[in-house]
Design an enzyme around this catalytic site. Sequence first.
Site, PDB file in Angstrom:
ATOM      1  N   GLY A 196      27.857  -4.761  12.855  1.00 25.46           N
ATOM      2  CA  GLY A 196      28.942  -5.639  12.521  1.00 25.46           C
ATOM      3  C   GLY A 196      28.604  -6.475  11.342  1.00 25.46           C
ATOM      4  N   PRO A 246      24.592   0.333  11.932  1.00 26.03           N
ATOM      5  CG  PRO A 246      23.319  -0.194  10.202  1.00 26.03           C
ATOM      6  CD  PRO A 246      23.260   0.340  11.563  1.00 26.03           C
ATOM      7  N   GLY A 247      27.519   0.959  10.146  1.00 26.27           N
ATOM      8  CA  GLY A 247      28.416   1.917   9.255  1.00 26.27           C
ATOM      9  C   GLY A 247      28.847   1.179   8.013  1.00 26.27           C
ATOM     10  NE  ARG A 277      38.409  -0.652   6.189  1.00 24.77           N
ATOM     11  CZ  ARG A 277      38.081  -1.998   5.677  1.00 24.77           C
ATOM     12  NH1 ARG A 277      38.358  -2.049   4.412  1.00 24.77           N
ATOM     13  NH2 ARG A 277      37.673  -3.019   6.459  1.00 24.77           N
ATOM     14  CB  CYS A 286      59.054   7.899   3.438  1.00 23.13           C
ATOM     15  SG  CYS A 286      59.113   8.862   1.814  1.00 23.13           S
ATOM     16  CD  GLU A 287      55.699   4.539   8.043  1.00 23.68           C
ATOM     17  OE1 GLU A 287      55.783   3.304   8.271  1.00 23.68           O
ATOM     18  OE2 GLU A 287      55.964   5.516   8.748  1.00 23.68           O
ATOM     19  CE1 TYR A 344      34.413   2.535  10.994  1.00 26.69           C
ATOM     20  CE2 TYR A 344      33.816   0.948   9.612  1.00 26.69           C
ATOM     21  CZ  TYR A 344      33.518   1.621  10.791  1.00 26.69           C
ATOM     22  OH  TYR A 344      32.500   1.511  11.436  1.00 26.69           O
TER      23      TYR A 344
HETATM   24  C1  PLP Z   1      32.029   1.316  14.839  1.00 22.87           C
HETATM   25  C2  PLP Z   1      30.921   1.147  15.447  1.00 22.87           C
HETATM   26  C3  PLP Z   1      29.598   0.549  14.827  1.00 22.87           C
HETATM   27  C4  PLP Z   1      29.769   0.557  13.218  1.00 22.87           C
HETATM   28  O1  PLP Z   1      30.183  -0.719  12.971  1.00 22.87           O
HETATM   29  P1  PLP Z   1      30.165  -1.204  11.572  1.00 22.87           P
HETATM   30  O2  PLP Z   1      31.127  -2.628  11.284  1.00 22.87           O
HETATM   31  O3  PLP Z   1      30.977  -0.279  10.637  1.00 22.87           O
HETATM   32  O4  PLP Z   1      28.654  -1.587  11.087  1.00 22.87           O
HETATM   33  C5  PLP Z   1      28.384   0.770  15.689  1.00 22.87           C
HETATM   34  N1  PLP Z   1      28.436   0.734  16.820  1.00 22.87           N
HETATM   35  C6  PLP Z   1      29.466   1.069  17.593  1.00 22.87           C
HETATM   36  C7  PLP Z   1      29.298   1.237  18.971  1.00 22.87           C
HETATM   37  C8  PLP Z   1      30.587   1.221  16.916  1.00 22.87           C
HETATM   38  O5  PLP Z   1      31.746   1.540  17.499  1.00 22.87           O
END
Ligand code: PLP
Length: 418
Positions: free
Chosen positions: A227, A269-270, A307, A337-338, A365
């Site tokens: 997050g 983290p992603g 996004r 076409c949106e 994402y």
């Molecule tokens: C998507 C997700 C993340 C990564 O969230 P980010 O906001 O991209 O850092 C981590 N843990 C779980 C379980 C998720 O579903």
Amino acid sequence: MYLNNNRYLLTGGVDPLVLCEKYGCPLYVYDSAIIERQYQRILDAFNVPKLKINYACKASSNLSLLKLFKQWGAGLDTVSIQEVHLGIKAGFALNDIIFTPNCVSIEEIQEAVQLGVRINIDSISALEQFGQLHPEVPICIRINPHIMAGGNRKTSVGHIDSKFGISIHQMPHVLRIVEATGIKVEGLHMHTGSGILDADVFILGADILLNIAKDFKYLDYIDFGSGFKVPYKEGDVETNIEELGEKISERFIEFCESYGRDLTLMFEPGKFLVSEAGYFFAKVNVIKQTTSTVFAGLDSGLNHLIRPMFYDAYHEITNISKPGDKPRFYTVVGYICETDTFGVNRRIAEIQEGDILCLHHAGAYCFSMASNYNSRLRPAEVLVHEGKDYLIRRRETMEDILRNQVEVELEAEVLVQV
Ligand SMILES: *Cc1c(COP(=O)(O)O)cnc(C)c1O
């Protein structure tokens, strides 16, 4: 990207216009130096004896990116059995892969058990079934601490009516099941949403989780999810990871002392790791002037980067063909076409048809949410690493669109008006 003599360049001096020429547009490009920097920042921020960062690969799941993370020593957070398979293919050790699904079938969870990865349980029902079927397999439990966090209702997953995790109010029930089945809980987990602004909200969740953790005797790790917020435009607030690191580390070490053992502190983290490292390049097909607006229409749309339309997300847009030209106002749109608007009334260096625009912060994402809507092809992906560029996903072809379609010959006649 940085500007040098009026050219945008990637790390190592790689020219994105050259990449667009070489691989065609639209194109995703990832700069590994930025991902590495972000990964190192997290490692440096959390000062505990045992730390593990599991990359949440739904943000961007290209195998070549996963392999880099593996080489740096990261683990992998996966949310589907297919992501588990990708992780195994990328070479991650099985116990470095954690499976954190939501509302999947017990069969899918069992498949992950068979593969040998770590399991994170997300509902009372799954816990009960799992405890009956595999009392010998240690698990992690996903707790919902019910704190409101996340940039947006769609990305906040920790609030009271969220579908994710087991409510903290149900802990007595969880403990009864654990007792009755004899299952070993080796980890506790929370993930409260994407884009948390405030370190204090995060710490609140962490405190709730640590408070619960005392009741579990066999823990090896505590996973605080993710997050971490990243800035998408100038003036955006970023999670102060260094400050957060200090505060969480202090609490975690204190907890481990009272618990009597050093546990592993985990994060997954992603966005924080890959968002800034990604760029999306698309060519301007059309400039269309109406009475009120100048539209720049791209050879792309919500099929490639959704996004802005899905989350109202802001992506900075620049004209990399002519970065120095006098800025004008454009509404940048797609060809689907949106109504697929990438940005409204953006100040961008004067655009001509054929110019290449860059959507910044397109590493998380973006490709991973791309689709074939309008029967369009998904773009290629390129990784820039130590001054060299590597094609890591080919552009799709018409064959990919047709691959799984089954043509059947049906009897039918022309319909006429009667
Ligand atoms: C998507 C997700 C993340 C990564 O969230 P980010 O906001 O991209 O850092 C981590 N843990 C779980 C379980 C998720 O579903």
